[in-house]
Design an enzyme around this catalytic site. Sequence first.
Site, short mmCIF file in Angstrom:
data_model
loop_
_atom_site.label_atom_id
_atom_site.label_comp_id
_atom_site.label_asym_id
_atom_site.label_seq_id
_atom_site.Cartn_x
_atom_site.Cartn_y
_atom_site.Cartn_z
CB THR A 57 -0.88 0.02 1.27
OG1 THR A 57 -1.66 -1.18 1.30
CG2 THR A 57 -1.80 1.21 1.29
CE LYS A 95 -4.37 -1.96 1.04
NZ LYS A 95 -5.11 -2.93 1.86
#
Lengths: 292, 292, 292, 292
Positions: free
Chosen positions: B94, B170
């Site tokens: 991420t 995300k």
Amino acid sequence: MQVGFLGLGTMGLPMAANLVKAGYRVRAWNRSQEPVARVAALGAEPAAAPAEAAEGAEVLIAMLADDEASRDVLLTQGVLEALARGAVLVNMATVSVAFTRDLAAEHKARGLFYVAAPVLGRVNVAEAGQLNILAAGDATQLDRVQPLFDVLGQKTWRFGDRPEQAAAVKLAANFMIASAIETMAEAATLASGHGVAKAAFLEMLTSTIFAAPPYKGYGAAIAEERFEPAGFKLSLGLKDVRLALAAADAVNVPLPFAGVLRDNHLDALAHGEGHLDWAALSRVAERRAAQK
Amino acid sequence: MQVGFLGLGTMGLPMAANLVKAGYRVRAWNRSQEPVARVAALGAEPAAAPAEAAEGAEVLIAMLADDEASRDVLLTQGVLEALARGAVLVNMATVSVAFTRDLAAEHKARGLFYVAAPVLGRVNVAEAGQLNILAAGDATQLDRVQPLFDVLGQKTWRFGDRPEQAAAVKLAANFMIASAIETMAEAATLASGHGVAKAAFLEMLTSTIFAAPPYKGYGAAIAEERFEPAGFKLSLGLKDVRLALAAADAVNVPLPFAGVLRDNHLDALAHGEGHLDWAALSRVAERRAAQK
Amino acid sequence: MQVGFLGLGTMGLPMAANLVKAGYRVRAWNRSQEPVARVAALGAEPAAAPAEAAEGAEVLIAMLADDEASRDVLLTQGVLEALARGAVLVNMATVSVAFTRDLAAEHKARGLFYVAAPVLGRVNVAEAGQLNILAAGDATQLDRVQPLFDVLGQKTWRFGDRPEQAAAVKLAANFMIASAIETMAEAATLASGHGVAKAAFLEMLTSTIFAAPPYKGYGAAIAEERFEPAGFKLSLGLKDVRLALAAADAVNVPLPFAGVLRDNHLDALAHGEGHLDWAALSRVAERRAAQK
Amino acid sequence: MQVGFLGLGTMGLPMAANLVKAGYRVRAWNRSQEPVARVAALGAEPAAAPAEAAEGAEVLIAMLADDEASRDVLLTQGVLEALARGAVLVNMATVSVAFTRDLAAEHKARGLFYVAAPVLGRVNVAEAGQLNILAAGDATQLDRVQPLFDVLGQKTWRFGDRPEQAAAVKLAANFMIASAIETMAEAATLASGHGVAKAAFLEMLTSTIFAAPPYKGYGAAIAEERFEPAGFKLSLGLKDVRLALAAADAVNVPLPFAGVLRDNHLDALAHGEGHLDWAALSRVAERRAAQK
């Protein structure tokens, strides 16, 4: 056991019908006559006025639109006077904490019992007798009406002996639904700002880690921009956000997400979107980002 | 197909292990040696430096902590230089949209391919090879690495041909998780203000209309006030909220819920709660209402 | 005392001119040549490059647009190398706390001194030598440059011995200006919703209890909807709000008003209003209430 | 002209006194007797009940605490019945828009006139007859009571012919004061986080670009942490924020700053700070940043 039933709206009608089907003697009233005729066709006794539904009832169930309608029907048309001493009123509508407290006191003063039992679930869930019932009030009274709850719902959750506790729980739950809608609206607008289709984004999330009814239902409506006919109007959503804020205010609880929700609902109303489905809250996020 | 793997943390380790078990030739590197030994025991080839894992790899997977670690490992230790022209780097961590864009450009300039493929799912999901993979990048490259994704995840969701699209998705997803925690925190504090036990309130909602993983997991932690050991640290949650805000800022998207989240995370950090589990965000709502 | 001066924008030009008029030997540089010619006409020495302005200067004043311009001019064009050991750089621009800290460390490492001294006041105040100077840095260095501050401003306020303290004060002050604009915007929209003319409302308040410059100036612009030409662009206002948020983030300070400001500035940018005067922030409140 | 006066609190007492001194025949009532004795000593006629003050009055001025007190005194104690047809009630208290509307309708139905004229200014300003009077109502009636306003205030600002317009303006003004306090609280906490003394920060700003009464007064209290005795209680500030939110809600105006204010006031109340001066709102910002 004779049961009175006040309010045969989209939720009240299938609930009353289920009680009739389960063998209860139900005397039902509604402002408009058509739903009364429908439950009467199933075997319920029609009542011409609210007090008539209350007369002789051991349990009187109320499923009215809001505080205002509840106040009007319950307090200005002789309902409490018609109830026999010792009868219990079960209010299953979503109403304010303050009104719940007032109503409970009013019942107590008259030798009546008051139970709050708002529900979670939409029309189809009510029809299936699968509601989740959020109950609070005197335990003996809750036991007394439990057989009715067993007809109407899949499970009864008890939250205390003061009726306003159930009112608070219901308002907190609706606040969580509103938050879920707003969260999807903001997140989808962010994704969309980077060229990701809202529908693809929401389908993924509501199929995976957020595969829960409010996300799936409102998420699909946002993805398809399908806001009419409204399952639950945005303007009613605002009403519930206001009630949650008022309930929090009464006990000194800051509620920053609810403050954002309030503003965004007002933005929607200012733009003539109050009649649309609650999912249309997503339009506010889109409009602010000039994606519309 | 030779696969390089950088970063064997709590997520990277089971992912690399699954690739080995599926028969891939994996050369793996990690900052500390112990996890390298563990995958080596399963049949992976240990790499002493990031560039060594990259050498000869057709696909290089990176699963590093954050922007900073990714930048350090990928850009300052000869990794891109070690990759053969035409190789593809699959970044499953991420990271920020801006860094993703920079990294993609850097790869293009060097005749390399770059795919972003962050994942949804915690450790146990990674171990089971049941991650949801959020992918974006050139379609041909996505096809090329799909067999690897099929080992690591239950489903791959494609969001476009620009890697930053997956990064944005995300971050938007993590923002939704943070919002769910905050929503529960506020709602439970409201209920608690009316004398309803937080645990009873949250159990009801996370068993009914909000029976989705983030609600169930964080809701139970809030209910039990179980914040250690941290599954995912609150301070890392703040990092992701900041990245979501930055991603929104870059495309002029207001994100009012994220603004509230940012402030509440900072409140937690100011009170020394950054090392606790993300669920400890609930303490902020409680503290503000003086319920603690 | 030889003074170097970098940056002859709308603020820097009158400041440099005042120093020349006060008898200081000033060597000035600006990216574009025209302002250089103007101070040269008053007696300043033109510099063809930043390093040329720095050479031989005991004090080098920088008044550049932002972090990026400051970084570019001060750190990539040989300026610090050109300064004599013991010289002091006085940065009067509004820059981030983080950059200020880095820059101060860089100077220290080179045996140079660094003072932060951003200012309050618009062009006309700068012309009149009536700025309020917000200074921080080593006390001896502040004493050393005080004679220059006495030429440029009506008063110097000292906030500590770390330069970033002045940067934080300046950002906090600009945040307060942004809040004043937003407050007027919301309040005027509320009044307008009840049929009260915005102009009448704002004239009353800015003539009575809010008769302070930011209210009077931006209030009049809001009342007259006069947003061009921009005295200070809304997009620059957003930049400062971002810097205030970053400064607060670094020390774990929630800043809820700044979160609202950030979103509303982004809303304005999304609607193509970034080039308008900061007062155009009022359009966001109006648009949300559908008053436009 | 005979003038009735209801409510001799900290504001009402000096206002009534000024009318007496200006030669008006004033018959005054207050819930407690002591202030009545004080204006009687100046030449006013004491009234034993609200209706007695109303009897024979051409103009009846009300300066009562809030909606509740106003409703109680004006509507439940025979006041309107005691007023002669054609008399005008001038309500100078800060009350809600909704109540103002109801009250105006009630007066109209009885052949009475209703003017709203809340004021800006604290006790010392009232004593000096230097209030700013925010008036709305029928222009003829405003002209009729203007001589009284000229005694009480330095200037009368007219905002329309509907009394609720003045109520909205007053609530919007108080919202602006609350915003100014919150802004200082956040900004000072930010500065303090970087080691700048709150007092030094606030002194600078309230002496320079924010040298307006609300900033100077509340700023000094924040700087000195002097919250008792309360000039204006924080709990009353919350009341006004709530009324501003309600006024905005009624006309679909989002008010994000007011949402933040509401939460922070509730945070203060939850921590037992409602009795402190409004400036104590600053404690919330400090507490959230763990600076206390």
